[in-house]
Design a protein around this motif. Structure first.
Motif, PDB file in Angstrom:
ATOM      1  N   VAL A   1      53.788  53.421   8.236  1.00 46.24           N
ATOM      2  CA  VAL A   1      53.641  54.665   7.379  1.00 46.24           C
ATOM      3  C   VAL A   1      52.299  54.828   7.114  1.00 46.24           C
ATOM      4  CG1 VAL A   1      54.307  55.790   5.201  1.00 46.24           C
ATOM      5  CG2 VAL A   1      55.839  54.500   6.359  1.00 46.24           C
ATOM      6  N   PRO A   2      51.555  56.079   7.699  1.00 45.70           N
ATOM      7  CA  PRO A   2      50.219  56.054   7.369  1.00 45.70           C
ATOM      8  C   PRO A   2      49.707  56.425   5.789  1.00 45.70           C
ATOM      9  CG  PRO A   2      50.942  57.987   8.544  1.00 45.70           C
ATOM     10  CD  PRO A   2      52.217  57.050   8.736  1.00 45.70           C
ATOM     11  N   ASP A   3      48.639  56.153   5.554  1.00 47.49           N
ATOM     12  CA  ASP A   3      48.126  56.432   4.102  1.00 47.49           C
ATOM     13  C   ASP A   3      47.980  57.929   3.965  1.00 47.49           C
ATOM     14  OD1 ASP A   3      48.057  53.673   3.413  1.00 47.49           O
ATOM     15  OD2 ASP A   3      45.994  53.644   3.979  1.00 47.49           O
ATOM     16  N   HIS A   4      47.679  58.795   4.951  1.00 45.88           N
ATOM     17  CA  HIS A   4      47.384  60.012   5.001  1.00 45.88           C
ATOM     18  C   HIS A   4      48.503  60.695   5.820  1.00 45.88           C
ATOM     19  CE1 HIS A   4      43.766  58.042   4.071  1.00 45.88           C
ATOM     20  NE2 HIS A   4      43.809  58.779   2.866  1.00 45.88           N
ATOM     21  N   GLY A   5      49.078  62.040   5.316  1.00 43.37           N
ATOM     22  CA  GLY A   5      50.033  62.491   6.170  1.00 43.37           C
ATOM     23  C   GLY A   5      51.392  62.135   5.828  1.00 43.37           C
ATOM     24  N   ASP A   6      52.201  62.829   6.496  1.00 45.37           N
ATOM     25  CA  ASP A   6      53.876  62.889   6.189  1.00 45.37           C
ATOM     26  C   ASP A   6      54.484  62.651   7.264  1.00 45.37           C
ATOM     27  OD1 ASP A   6      55.685  62.597   4.436  1.00 45.37           O
ATOM     28  OD2 ASP A   6      56.220  64.898   4.471  1.00 45.37           O
ATOM     29  N   LEU A   7      54.401  61.424   7.964  1.00 48.29           N
ATOM     30  CA  LEU A   7      55.005  61.082   9.215  1.00 48.29           C
ATOM     31  C   LEU A   7      55.256  59.631   9.369  1.00 48.29           C
ATOM     32  CD1 LEU A   7      52.728  60.008  11.411  1.00 48.29           C
ATOM     33  CD2 LEU A   7      52.093  62.442  11.402  1.00 48.29           C
ATOM     34  N   THR A   8      55.848  59.349  10.346  1.00 49.48           N
ATOM     35  CA  THR A   8      56.162  57.654  10.870  1.00 49.48           C
ATOM     36  C   THR A   8      55.564  57.659  12.056  1.00 49.48           C
ATOM     37  OG1 THR A   8      58.350  58.209  11.382  1.00 49.48           O
ATOM     38  CG2 THR A   8      58.010  57.509   9.001  1.00 49.48           C
ATOM     39  N   ILE A   9      54.986  56.381  12.203  1.00 43.89           N
ATOM     40  CA  ILE A   9      54.480  55.893  13.666  1.00 43.89           C
ATOM     41  C   ILE A   9      55.108  54.748  14.038  1.00 43.89           C
ATOM     42  CG2 ILE A   9      52.417  55.248  14.572  1.00 43.89           C
ATOM     43  CD1 ILE A   9      50.655  56.481  12.173  1.00 43.89           C
ATOM     44  N   TRP A  10      55.856  55.246  15.551  1.00 39.35           N
ATOM     45  CA  TRP A  10      56.504  54.163  15.902  1.00 39.35           C
ATOM     46  C   TRP A  10      55.587  53.277  16.983  1.00 39.35           C
ATOM     47  CZ3 TRP A  10      56.693  52.615  21.123  1.00 39.35           C
ATOM     48  CH2 TRP A  10      57.988  51.924  21.724  1.00 39.35           C
ATOM     49  N   VAL A  11      55.878  51.911  16.752  1.00 34.27           N
ATOM     50  CA  VAL A  11      54.673  50.808  17.165  1.00 34.27           C
ATOM     51  C   VAL A  11      55.330  49.748  18.089  1.00 34.27           C
ATOM     52  CG1 VAL A  11      53.137  48.888  16.638  1.00 34.27           C
ATOM     53  CG2 VAL A  11      53.484  50.992  15.099  1.00 34.27           C
ATOM     54  N   HIS A  12      54.780  49.437  19.132  1.00 34.02           N
ATOM     55  CA  HIS A  12      55.401  48.635  20.010  1.00 34.02           C
ATOM     56  C   HIS A  12      54.503  47.471  20.106  1.00 34.02           C
ATOM     57  CE1 HIS A  12      56.659  46.607  24.086  1.00 34.02           C
ATOM     58  NE2 HIS A  12      57.990  47.039  23.624  1.00 34.02           N
ATOM     59  N   TYR A  13      54.919  46.195  20.154  1.00 31.33           N
ATOM     60  CA  TYR A  13      53.981  44.866  20.154  1.00 31.33           C
ATOM     61  C   TYR A  13      52.906  45.119  21.312  1.00 31.33           C
ATOM     62  CZ  TYR A  13      55.928  42.768  24.395  1.00 31.33           C
ATOM     63  OH  TYR A  13      56.188  42.499  25.689  1.00 31.33           O
ATOM     64  N   LYS A  14      52.976  45.616  22.320  1.00 28.91           N
ATOM     65  CA  LYS A  14      51.979  45.577  23.331  1.00 28.91           C
ATOM     66  C   LYS A  14      50.895  46.274  23.101  1.00 28.91           C
ATOM     67  CE  LYS A  14      53.838  49.424  26.059  1.00 28.91           C
ATOM     68  NZ  LYS A  14      54.402  49.768  27.435  1.00 28.91           N
ATOM     69  N   HIS A  15      50.853  47.265  21.993  1.00 23.03           N
ATOM     70  CA  HIS A  15      49.890  48.068  21.214  1.00 23.03           C
ATOM     71  C   HIS A  15      49.150  47.207  20.003  1.00 23.03           C
ATOM     72  CE1 HIS A  15      50.462  51.116  24.167  1.00 23.03           C
ATOM     73  NE2 HIS A  15      51.938  51.173  23.680  1.00 23.03           N
ATOM     74  N   ILE A  16      49.513  46.177  19.818  1.00 27.09           N
ATOM     75  CA  ILE A  16      48.812  45.372  18.584  1.00 27.09           C
ATOM     76  C   ILE A  16      47.690  44.724  19.158  1.00 27.09           C
ATOM     77  CG2 ILE A  16      49.170  43.610  17.052  1.00 27.09           C
ATOM     78  CD1 ILE A  16      52.223  44.002  17.092  1.00 27.09           C
TER      79      ILE A  16
END
Length: 79
Positions: free
Chosen positions: A25-40
């Motif tokens: 959940v970003p600090d700014h904006g009203d959305l959710t971000i999908w994260v896959h381990y390969k992008h860490i």
């Protein structure tokens, strides 16, 4: 459809260790971000995982993936 890229800091809301994905959940904006381990961002051959409540810096794209409005393309742990 072309995507737009953004960046923000945020907090890991959920993380599924077995499947290797979660939600930020970003600090700014009203959305959710999908994260896959390969992008860490991590050292080569390092285990990539996040922890709920962890602070991150996230580059992400809109539109997202799997029904989420945004998809991470690069995630860096802050804490």
């Amino acid at each position: 459809m072309s995507s737009q890229e953004f960046q923000d800091t945020g907090v890991v809301k959920t993380w599924n260790t077995e499947e290797g994905w979660g939600i930020v959940v970003p600090d700014h904006g009203d959305l959710t971000i999908w994260v896959h381990y390969k992008h860490i961002v991590a050292k080569p051959n390092a285990y990539r995982s996040l922890t709920p409540g962890q602070r991150v810096h996230c580059h992400y794209e809109i539109p997202g993936q799997d029904g989420y409005p945004a998809r991470a393309v690069e995630v860096t742990k802050l804490s």
